[in-house]
Design a protein around this motif. Structure first.
Motif, PDB file in Angstrom:
ATOM      1  N   ILE A 164       0.657   6.829  -3.237  1.00 49.99           N
ATOM      2  CA  ILE A 164       0.596   5.429  -3.651  1.00 49.99           C
ATOM      3  C   ILE A 164       1.854   4.731  -3.163  1.00 49.99           C
ATOM      4  CG2 ILE A 164       0.692   3.868  -5.634  1.00 49.99           C
ATOM      5  CD1 ILE A 164      -1.135   5.817  -7.112  1.00 49.99           C
ATOM      6  N   LEU A 200       3.781   0.899  -3.068  1.00 54.36           N
ATOM      7  CA  LEU A 200       3.866  -0.482  -3.524  1.00 54.36           C
ATOM      8  C   LEU A 200       4.977  -1.173  -2.751  1.00 54.36           C
ATOM      9  CD1 LEU A 200       3.658   0.153  -7.383  1.00 54.36           C
ATOM     10  CD2 LEU A 200       1.777  -0.356  -5.811  1.00 54.36           C
ATOM     11  N   GLN A 221       0.015  -3.421 -10.558  1.00 54.26           N
ATOM     12  CA  GLN A 221      -0.599  -3.358  -9.231  1.00 54.26           C
ATOM     13  C   GLN A 221      -1.564  -2.173  -9.109  1.00 54.26           C
ATOM     14  OE1 GLN A 221       2.208  -3.945  -5.968  1.00 54.26           O
ATOM     15  NE2 GLN A 221       3.743  -4.539  -7.485  1.00 54.26           N
ATOM     16  N   LEU A 222      -1.667  -1.367 -10.179  1.00 58.32           N
ATOM     17  CA  LEU A 222      -2.498  -0.168 -10.181  1.00 58.32           C
ATOM     18  C   LEU A 222      -3.506  -0.235 -11.319  1.00 58.32           C
ATOM     19  CD1 LEU A 222       0.392   2.437  -9.840  1.00 58.32           C
ATOM     20  CD2 LEU A 222      -0.987   1.468  -7.986  1.00 58.32           C
ATOM     21  N   ARG A 231      -4.485   4.779 -10.086  1.00 60.81           N
ATOM     22  CA  ARG A 231      -5.352   4.523  -8.938  1.00 60.81           C
ATOM     23  C   ARG A 231      -4.915   3.263  -8.229  1.00 60.81           C
ATOM     24  NH1 ARG A 231      -9.161   5.862 -12.925  1.00 60.81           N
ATOM     25  NH2 ARG A 231     -10.111   7.891 -12.550  1.00 60.81           N
ATOM     26  N   GLN A 232      -4.834   3.368  -6.923  1.00 65.55           N
ATOM     27  CA  GLN A 232      -4.533   2.202  -6.094  1.00 65.55           C
ATOM     28  C   GLN A 232      -5.717   1.980  -5.175  1.00 65.55           C
ATOM     29  OE1 GLN A 232      -1.488   2.642  -3.045  1.00 65.55           O
ATOM     30  NE2 GLN A 232      -0.798   0.558  -3.428  1.00 65.55           N
ATOM     31  N   ARG A 258      -7.521   0.859  -1.973  1.00 68.37           N
ATOM     32  CA  ARG A 258      -7.094   0.747  -0.576  1.00 68.37           C
ATOM     33  C   ARG A 258      -7.721  -0.496   0.025  1.00 68.37           C
ATOM     34  NH1 ARG A 258      -7.646   6.626   2.049  1.00 68.37           N
ATOM     35  NH2 ARG A 258      -6.481   5.583   3.657  1.00 68.37           N
TER      36      ARG A 258
END
Length: 160
Positions: free
Chosen positions: A116, A118, A143-144, A156-157, A159
């Motif tokens: 991940i 950022l 942001q996640l 979780r990010q 994509r």
């Protein structure tokens, strides 16, 4: 010779137990990542105190994060921030568990937790904060997507 062998053996045992203790304090020193076409996922195990510590990076330098959903921003002890080369911005008063504290705004160019990544994360340099753990607050976590299941925190990010 026997004394030297005993000393070497004791030193090895002490080193092994120190490593074991550190793995219990931070079971996520090198978190595994799972990638799909749409998501990067990192699963974190809680330590014995129920906290989530994780090894990560700020601007390419290894650090230890303590996840704190109650923190508004990423909070960095001043000594750690100096070692990372982060510049102090405008002063800001922040509310902590110990009352009001002085902080300085700063910007993290890149922050990594496993795979991940950022970018441009708002943070604060907190001179009164001790230790070398960085509080990973909501300026990064928002942001996640994250959820907690059975002693694990799942980050979780999406994509792009």
């Amino acid at each position: 010779m026997l004394v030297l062998a005993w000393i070497a053996g004791l030193a090895l045992a002490a080193n092994w137990f120190a490593g074991l203790e550190e793995r219990q304090r931070n079971p996520n020193q090198q978190p595994d990542s799972v990638r799909t076409d749409s998501v990067i996922e990192v699963r974190l195990d809680s330590n014995r105190q129920g906290h989530y510590l994780v090894g990560g990076q700020i601007n390419g330098t290894d650090v230890t994060f303590l996840l704190d959903t109650g923190a508004t921003f990423v909070a960095i002890p001043a000594e750690v921030a100096d070692g990372l080369g982060l510049r102090r911005g405008r002063p800001v008063m922040v509310s902590t568990a110990n009352g009001l504290a002085e902080s300085y705004s700063t910007q993290i160019d890149s922050l990594a937790l496993g795979d991940i990544r950022l970018q441009d994360v708002a943070a604060g340099i907190v001179p009164g904060m001790t230790g070398d753990e960085i509080l990973l607050g909501m300026s990064a976590l928002r942001q996640l997507d994250f959820s907690q299941q059975g002693g694990q925190l799942i980050l979780r990010q999406n994509r792009q």
